[in-house]
Every structure is written in C-alpha cells, then in structure tokens.
Design a protein around this motif. Structure first.
Motif, PDB file in Angstrom:
ATOM      1  N   GLY A 169       0.808  -1.211   0.000  1.00  0.00           N
ATOM      2  CA  GLY A 169       0.000   0.000   0.000  1.00  0.00           C
ATOM      3  C   GLY A 169       0.839   1.258   0.000  1.00  0.00           C
ATOM      4  N   ASN A 170       2.150   1.124   0.041  1.00  0.00           N
ATOM      5  CA  ASN A 170       3.037   2.279   0.109  1.00  0.00           C
ATOM      6  C   ASN A 170       3.915   2.431  -1.127  1.00  0.00           C
ATOM      7  OD1 ASN A 170       2.162   2.932   2.759  1.00  0.00           O
ATOM      8  ND2 ASN A 170       3.576   1.448   3.617  1.00  0.00           N
ATOM      9  N   ASP A 171       3.613   1.737  -2.216  1.00  0.00           N
ATOM     10  CA  ASP A 171       4.480   1.781  -3.392  1.00  0.00           C
ATOM     11  C   ASP A 171       4.641   3.181  -3.977  1.00  0.00           C
ATOM     12  OD1 ASP A 171       5.324  -0.791  -3.360  1.00  0.00           O
ATOM     13  OD2 ASP A 171       4.222  -1.435  -5.120  1.00  0.00           O
ATOM     14  N   ASN A 172       3.649   4.028  -3.847  1.00  0.00           N
ATOM     15  CA  ASN A 172       3.752   5.391  -4.367  1.00  0.00           C
ATOM     16  C   ASN A 172       3.990   6.409  -3.264  1.00  0.00           C
ATOM     17  OD1 ASN A 172       3.302   4.697  -7.121  1.00  0.00           O
ATOM     18  ND2 ASN A 172       1.171   4.321  -6.599  1.00  0.00           N
ATOM     19  N   ALA A 173       4.415   5.946  -2.112  1.00  0.00           N
ATOM     20  CA  ALA A 173       4.610   6.827  -0.968  1.00  0.00           C
ATOM     21  C   ALA A 173       5.751   7.809  -1.200  1.00  0.00           C
ATOM     22  CB  ALA A 173       4.897   5.998   0.289  1.00  0.00           C
ATOM     23  N   SER A 174       5.586   8.993  -0.618  1.00  0.00           N
ATOM     24  CA  SER A 174       6.636  10.013  -0.680  1.00  0.00           C
ATOM     25  C   SER A 174       6.540  10.887   0.567  1.00  0.00           C
ATOM     26  CB  SER A 174       6.489  10.867  -1.947  1.00  0.00           C
ATOM     27  OG  SER A 174       5.271  11.595  -1.916  1.00  0.00           O
ATOM     28  N   VAL A 175       7.521  11.740   0.721  1.00  0.00           N
ATOM     29  CA  VAL A 175       7.533  12.733   1.797  1.00  0.00           C
ATOM     30  C   VAL A 175       7.863  14.065   1.134  1.00  0.00           C
ATOM     31  CG1 VAL A 175       8.559  13.445   3.983  1.00  0.00           C
ATOM     32  CG2 VAL A 175       8.287  11.009   3.490  1.00  0.00           C
ATOM     33  N   VAL A 176       6.996  15.045   1.328  1.00  0.00           N
ATOM     34  CA  VAL A 176       7.156  16.354   0.693  1.00  0.00           C
ATOM     35  C   VAL A 176       8.497  16.968   1.084  1.00  0.00           C
ATOM     36  CG1 VAL A 176       6.218  18.693   0.523  1.00  0.00           C
ATOM     37  CG2 VAL A 176       4.666  16.733   0.582  1.00  0.00           C
ATOM     38  N   GLY A 177       9.266  17.379   0.082  1.00  0.00           N
ATOM     39  CA  GLY A 177      10.533  18.062   0.312  1.00  0.00           C
ATOM     40  C   GLY A 177      11.723  17.160   0.541  1.00  0.00           C
ATOM     41  N   VAL A 178      11.543  15.836   0.437  1.00  0.00           N
ATOM     42  CA  VAL A 178      12.657  14.906   0.643  1.00  0.00           C
ATOM     43  C   VAL A 178      13.114  14.392  -0.719  1.00  0.00           C
ATOM     44  CG1 VAL A 178      13.396  12.750   1.715  1.00  0.00           C
ATOM     45  CG2 VAL A 178      11.837  14.268   2.931  1.00  0.00           C
ATOM     46  N   PRO A 179      14.312  14.793  -1.159  1.00  0.00           N
ATOM     47  CA  PRO A 179      14.802  14.391  -2.484  1.00  0.00           C
ATOM     48  C   PRO A 179      15.445  13.004  -2.470  1.00  0.00           C
ATOM     49  CG  PRO A 179      16.406  15.805  -1.441  1.00  0.00           C
ATOM     50  CD  PRO A 179      15.228  15.725  -0.496  1.00  0.00           C
ATOM     51  N   TYR A 180      15.611  12.444  -3.669  1.00  0.00           N
ATOM     52  CA  TYR A 180      16.319  11.175  -3.850  1.00  0.00           C
ATOM     53  C   TYR A 180      17.819  11.393  -3.658  1.00  0.00           C
ATOM     54  CZ  TYR A 180      18.627   7.309  -6.212  1.00  0.00           C
ATOM     55  OH  TYR A 180      19.444   6.254  -6.511  1.00  0.00           O
ATOM     56  N   TYR A 186      10.335   3.187   6.264  1.00  0.00           N
ATOM     57  CA  TYR A 186      10.485   2.294   5.123  1.00  0.00           C
ATOM     58  C   TYR A 186       9.105   1.973   4.566  1.00  0.00           C
ATOM     59  CZ  TYR A 186      15.161   1.402   7.065  1.00  0.00           C
ATOM     60  OH  TYR A 186      16.446   1.524   7.536  1.00  0.00           O
ATOM     61  N   THR A 187       8.982   1.909   3.247  1.00  0.00           N
ATOM     62  CA  THR A 187       7.687   1.622   2.634  1.00  0.00           C
ATOM     63  C   THR A 187       7.275   0.168   2.809  1.00  0.00           C
ATOM     64  OG1 THR A 187       8.730   1.257   0.478  1.00  0.00           O
ATOM     65  CG2 THR A 187       7.833   3.468   0.923  1.00  0.00           C
ATOM     66  N   ASN A 188       8.200  -0.710   3.121  1.00  0.00           N
ATOM     67  CA  ASN A 188       7.907  -2.122   3.365  1.00  0.00           C
ATOM     68  C   ASN A 188       8.562  -2.561   4.661  1.00  0.00           C
ATOM     69  OD1 ASN A 188       6.343  -2.883   0.996  1.00  0.00           O
ATOM     70  ND2 ASN A 188       8.205  -2.425  -0.134  1.00  0.00           N
ATOM     71  N   VAL A 189       8.160  -3.723   5.142  1.00  0.00           N
ATOM     72  CA  VAL A 189       8.671  -4.216   6.411  1.00  0.00           C
ATOM     73  C   VAL A 189       9.982  -4.978   6.244  1.00  0.00           C
ATOM     74  CG1 VAL A 189       8.149  -5.695   8.399  1.00  0.00           C
ATOM     75  CG2 VAL A 189       6.346  -4.306   7.366  1.00  0.00           C
ATOM     76  N   LEU A 190      10.090  -5.765   5.193  1.00  0.00           N
ATOM     77  CA  LEU A 190      11.279  -6.588   4.974  1.00  0.00           C
ATOM     78  C   LEU A 190      12.139  -6.023   3.852  1.00  0.00           C
ATOM     79  CD1 LEU A 190       9.523 -10.067   5.105  1.00  0.00           C
ATOM     80  CD2 LEU A 190      10.721  -8.894   6.966  1.00  0.00           C
ATOM     81  N   ALA A 191      13.451  -6.054   4.035  1.00  0.00           N
ATOM     82  CA  ALA A 191      14.364  -5.548   3.004  1.00  0.00           C
ATOM     83  C   ALA A 191      14.188  -6.310   1.693  1.00  0.00           C
ATOM     84  CB  ALA A 191      15.808  -5.646   3.478  1.00  0.00           C
ATOM     85  N   ALA A 192      13.933  -7.604   1.765  1.00  0.00           N
ATOM     86  CA  ALA A 192      13.791  -8.414   0.558  1.00  0.00           C
ATOM     87  C   ALA A 192      12.618  -7.954  -0.302  1.00  0.00           C
ATOM     88  CB  ALA A 192      13.613  -9.882   0.938  1.00  0.00           C
ATOM     89  N   GLU A 193      11.678  -7.210   0.282  1.00  0.00           N
ATOM     90  CA  GLU A 193      10.531  -6.712  -0.467  1.00  0.00           C
ATOM     91  C   GLU A 193      10.861  -5.456  -1.270  1.00  0.00           C
ATOM     92  OE1 GLU A 193       6.888  -8.000   2.421  1.00  0.00           O
ATOM     93  OE2 GLU A 193       8.067  -6.279   3.026  1.00  0.00           O
ATOM     94  N   LEU A 206       3.623  13.465   4.859  1.00  0.00           N
ATOM     95  CA  LEU A 206       3.608  12.169   4.184  1.00  0.00           C
ATOM     96  C   LEU A 206       2.551  12.170   3.085  1.00  0.00           C
ATOM     97  CD1 LEU A 206       3.697   9.792   7.307  1.00  0.00           C
ATOM     98  CD2 LEU A 206       5.622  10.749   6.033  1.00  0.00           C
ATOM     99  N   ARG A 207       2.863  11.537   1.953  1.00  0.00           N
ATOM    100  CA  ARG A 207       1.921  11.416   0.838  1.00  0.00           C
ATOM    101  C   ARG A 207       1.806   9.934   0.452  1.00  0.00           C
ATOM    102  NH1 ARG A 207       0.011  15.993   1.583  1.00  0.00           N
ATOM    103  NH2 ARG A 207       0.718  17.802   0.447  1.00  0.00           N
ATOM    104  N   ALA A 208       0.580   9.444   0.342  1.00  0.00           N
ATOM    105  CA  ALA A 208       0.261   8.099  -0.152  1.00  0.00           C
ATOM    106  C   ALA A 208       0.852   6.976   0.706  1.00  0.00           C
ATOM    107  CB  ALA A 208       0.673   7.945  -1.615  1.00  0.00           C
ATOM    108  N   TRP A 209       0.933   7.186   1.997  1.00  0.00           N
ATOM    109  CA  TRP A 209       1.333   6.117   2.918  1.00  0.00           C
ATOM    110  C   TRP A 209       0.044   5.431   3.357  1.00  0.00           C
ATOM    111  CZ3 TRP A 209       6.301   4.751   4.613  1.00  0.00           C
ATOM    112  CH2 TRP A 209       7.332   5.532   4.077  1.00  0.00           C
TER     113      TRP A 209
END
Length: 172
Positions: A54-65, A95-102, A121-124
């Motif tokens: 459910g967090n695949d499109n998640a972002s945080v306003v103002g946080v760059p890559y 983290y958008t997922n619980v396990l690193a392997a995801e 937060l956006r789309a979490w």
C-alpha cells in the motif's frame, strides 16, 4: 486432429512464444525495473506486486532522492534487497515495506522538521517500518491529520506500523 486445425494451434503457440520473448526485454533492468535520473523507478506491474503493501507510491514532501542516505541530509533511496539499508546513526527512517527483501524506499530524516513544520507524508496507505537511530535521547513522532501523536518512537526503537492514519512525521 485435422492438419488445418493442427496448423492453427501451432501458429497460436508460436505467436504466444514470440509475444512472451518480446516482453522479456522490458525486464532486462532487473526485477525492480530501470531508474530514471530523478530517482523514480520504472517497473512493470508484475515486478511491483510482491512488494505492494500500500506504500508503493509513498513520498515525503521536500525529501529528495539520493544514492546514499549516509549523509547529513534528509533524503530517500531504494532499499537494497540483498543486504538491507540500515538507518544511519543520528537519523530517523521510515520504510515503505517491512522486509528488506521486499524492496521499496527508505526515507531518512537528519533534520527534525522541514523548516519548522512536520514532514508531510503522501500516499502512505499500508504497513511499513520505522527505525529511530537518533542519538542523545531524541524521540521521533508519527502523527495523524491533526498533528496528534500516533506513535512516540524512542531512540533505538524500530517496528512495523500501518501508516494509513499517518499524515506527518517529526523526526526528533
């Protein structure tokens, strides 16, 4: 089976094989797909499905890559699915997922707030992970729509959390 029917069936099988072989090129960049210059990932729906909480499109306003979150800055990067991506010392991470392997993304906050305001937060919309690697006893806070504290995260604490009701983060 009549020769004409056999011929049609064989033609369909060959056509399907050609179609499947043609789509293999789209996956040449690996299971996560290609990465654009701005850090956004291009992936097929099939590649995303196993890690969608459910967090695949998640972002945080103002946080760059950034390619490496081990810096004195606020940024996000892709989670290393082989070795994980630990939260750097002195940071609060979500983290958008619980396990690193995801796979997915990790957002690393070095500053407590964005210019005096909570991080937006956006789309979490699903389960992820938080990790408070802050030093000096600094707590982090996951907050609701009215900036109410949903989770008070003590330093050295991590855990999974359903971010659906979360709208803000105060990193320390």
């Amino acid at each position: 089976m009549a020769p004409r029917t056999m011929s049609k069936a064989l033609g369909l099988v060959i056509g399907l094989m050609v179609l499947l072989a043609g789509t293999g090129a789209a996956h040449a960049a690996g299971p996560g797909g290609a990465v654009r210059a701005d850090g956004t990932r291009i992936a097929s729906a099939a590649a995303q499905a196993p890690r969608d909480h459910g967090n695949d499109n998640a972002s945080v306003v103002g946080v760059p890559y950034c390619a490496n979150i081990n810096v004195s800055a606020d940024c996000w990067t892709w989670i290393n699915t082989t070795s994980g991506t630990p939260c750097p010392n002195g940071h609060f991470c979500i983290y958008t997922n619980v396990l690193a392997a995801e796979g997915g993304k990790v957002f690393s906050f070095f500053h407590c707030r964005r210019g005096g305001s909570d991080w937006v937060l956006r789309a979490w919309n699903g389960v992820g992970l938080y990790d408070n690697s802050n030093t000096g006893g600094a707590h982090a806070f996951i907050k609701g729509i009215a900036h109410n504290v949903l989770v008070n995260v003590a330093p050295g604490t991590d855990g999974s959390y359903n971010f659906r009701p979360a709208y803000y983060v105060q990193a320390c």
